[in-house]
Design a protein around this motif. Sequence first.
Motif, PDB file in Angstrom:
ATOM      1  N   UNK A 190      35.579 -21.662  14.537  1.00  0.00           N
ATOM      2  CA  UNK A 190      36.874 -21.304  15.118  1.00  0.00           C
ATOM      3  C   UNK A 190      36.696 -20.232  16.194  1.00  0.00           C
ATOM      4  N   UNK A 191      35.829 -19.253  15.937  1.00  0.00           N
ATOM      5  CA  UNK A 191      35.593 -18.196  16.927  1.00  0.00           C
ATOM      6  C   UNK A 191      34.865 -18.739  18.149  1.00  0.00           C
ATOM      7  N   UNK A 192      33.867 -19.609  17.927  1.00  0.00           N
ATOM      8  CA  UNK A 192      33.131 -20.201  19.052  1.00  0.00           C
ATOM      9  C   UNK A 192      34.083 -21.026  19.913  1.00  0.00           C
ATOM     10  N   UNK A 193      34.948 -21.802  19.272  1.00  0.00           N
ATOM     11  CA  UNK A 193      35.880 -22.658  20.011  1.00  0.00           C
ATOM     12  C   UNK A 193      36.905 -21.826  20.771  1.00  0.00           C
ATOM     13  N   UNK A 194      37.315 -20.720  20.203  1.00  0.00           N
ATOM     14  CA  UNK A 194      38.315 -19.866  20.858  1.00  0.00           C
ATOM     15  C   UNK A 194      37.741 -19.231  22.122  1.00  0.00           C
ATOM     16  N   UNK A 195      36.488 -18.756  22.044  1.00  0.00           N
ATOM     17  CA  UNK A 195      35.889 -18.062  23.181  1.00  0.00           C
ATOM     18  C   UNK A 195      35.190 -19.014  24.155  1.00  0.00           C
ATOM     19  N   UNK A 196      34.618 -20.098  23.651  1.00  0.00           N
ATOM     20  CA  UNK A 196      33.849 -21.003  24.510  1.00  0.00           C
ATOM     21  C   UNK A 196      34.056 -22.448  24.044  1.00  0.00           C
ATOM     22  N   UNK A 197      35.207 -23.033  24.352  1.00  0.00           N
ATOM     23  CA  UNK A 197      35.500 -24.374  23.841  1.00  0.00           C
ATOM     24  C   UNK A 197      34.568 -25.453  24.381  1.00  0.00           C
ATOM     25  N   UNK A 198      33.866 -25.173  25.490  1.00  0.00           N
ATOM     26  CA  UNK A 198      32.966 -26.179  26.043  1.00  0.00           C
ATOM     27  C   UNK A 198      31.808 -26.491  25.098  1.00  0.00           C
ATOM     28  N   UNK A 199      31.396 -25.511  24.271  1.00  0.00           N
ATOM     29  CA  UNK A 199      30.307 -25.744  23.307  1.00  0.00           C
ATOM     30  C   UNK A 199      30.765 -26.721  22.234  1.00  0.00           C
ATOM     31  N   UNK A 200      31.919 -26.456  21.643  1.00  0.00           N
ATOM     32  CA  UNK A 200      32.442 -27.344  20.600  1.00  0.00           C
ATOM     33  C   UNK A 200      32.719 -28.728  21.153  1.00  0.00           C
ATOM     34  N   UNK A 201      33.310 -28.785  22.336  1.00  0.00           N
ATOM     35  CA  UNK A 201      33.586 -30.090  22.930  1.00  0.00           C
ATOM     36  C   UNK A 201      32.295 -30.856  23.199  1.00  0.00           C
ATOM     37  N   UNK A 202      31.269 -30.186  23.716  1.00  0.00           N
ATOM     38  CA  UNK A 202      29.993 -30.850  23.982  1.00  0.00           C
ATOM     39  C   UNK A 202      29.375 -31.431  22.725  1.00  0.00           C
ATOM     40  N   UNK A 203      29.451 -30.690  21.616  1.00  0.00           N
ATOM     41  CA  UNK A 203      28.900 -31.189  20.350  1.00  0.00           C
ATOM     42  C   UNK A 203      29.668 -32.407  19.860  1.00  0.00           C
ATOM     43  N   UNK A 204      30.997 -32.367  19.980  1.00  0.00           N
ATOM     44  CA  UNK A 204      31.825 -33.499  19.561  1.00  0.00           C
ATOM     45  C   UNK A 204      31.541 -34.722  20.435  1.00  0.00           C
TER      46      UNK A 204
END
Length: 197
Positions: free
Chosen positions: A74-88
Motif C-alpha cells: 500500500x505504501x509503495x503504491x501510494x508513493x510510486x504506483x508505477x512499480x505496482x502497475x509494472x508488476x501487475x
Amino acid sequence: MYPQSPNAYARPPQQPPAAGIPVSAASNSYYSTGSYTESTNSQLPPPSFHVRPKQPRVAWSTGLCDCTSDVKNCCITCWCPCITFGQIAEILDKGSTSCGASGALYTVVACVTGCACLYSCFYRSKMRHQFLLKDDPCCDCLVHCCCEPCALCQEYRELQNRGFDLLIGWHGNVEQRNRELALTTATAPAVETGMTR
C-alpha cells in the motif's frame, strides 16, 4: 455475296451479373440477398450457431479498500504506483512485457496526460476477463479514475491470492512452478509391475 442480316454483328445477349454470395466455386451458383431458389437453398450447409455459454463471474478475493492486509504494498503504491502497475502488467501480459517497461510506460502516460488511470484501467479489464471477475464495485475506468492506488492494490492482492509472487515476475513464477512439478514427479513412489515371491 450473300447479304448479311443486320443482327449478324450484334452482341449475343448476356446474363446479368450475379449478385450475392457464391455457394460453391465449382457450380458458380449464387443466391441473391433477397430471395433464392430451393435448389440453391438445398446446397447450403445448415446454419450452426456455436455460442459459448456465459460463464459465471466470481467476486474479487479482497475488497477495494482492504489495504490493511498488505501495508508495505500500500505504501509503495501510494508513493510510486508505477512499480505496482509494472508488476501487475508483467503477470497479466504473461512475460511479454517486463515490469520495468510497463512501469516506464505508465510513468510516461502519467507525465504526458496527467491521468495514468487511462492506461491502467485497460489492465483491470484484462484481469477481469482472464480470471472471470465481477465488474465490482463499478466499471473499470471509474474505479481507476476515482481511486487509482486502491485499484492497483486490489489487483496486486488478487494476483497474490491466486498464487503469483509478483516480486519475481512472470518468468520467475514459471520456473518456480516447473521446479515444484519436477519435485512432485520425482518423489512419486515407483509402482512395481508383475508378481514377485
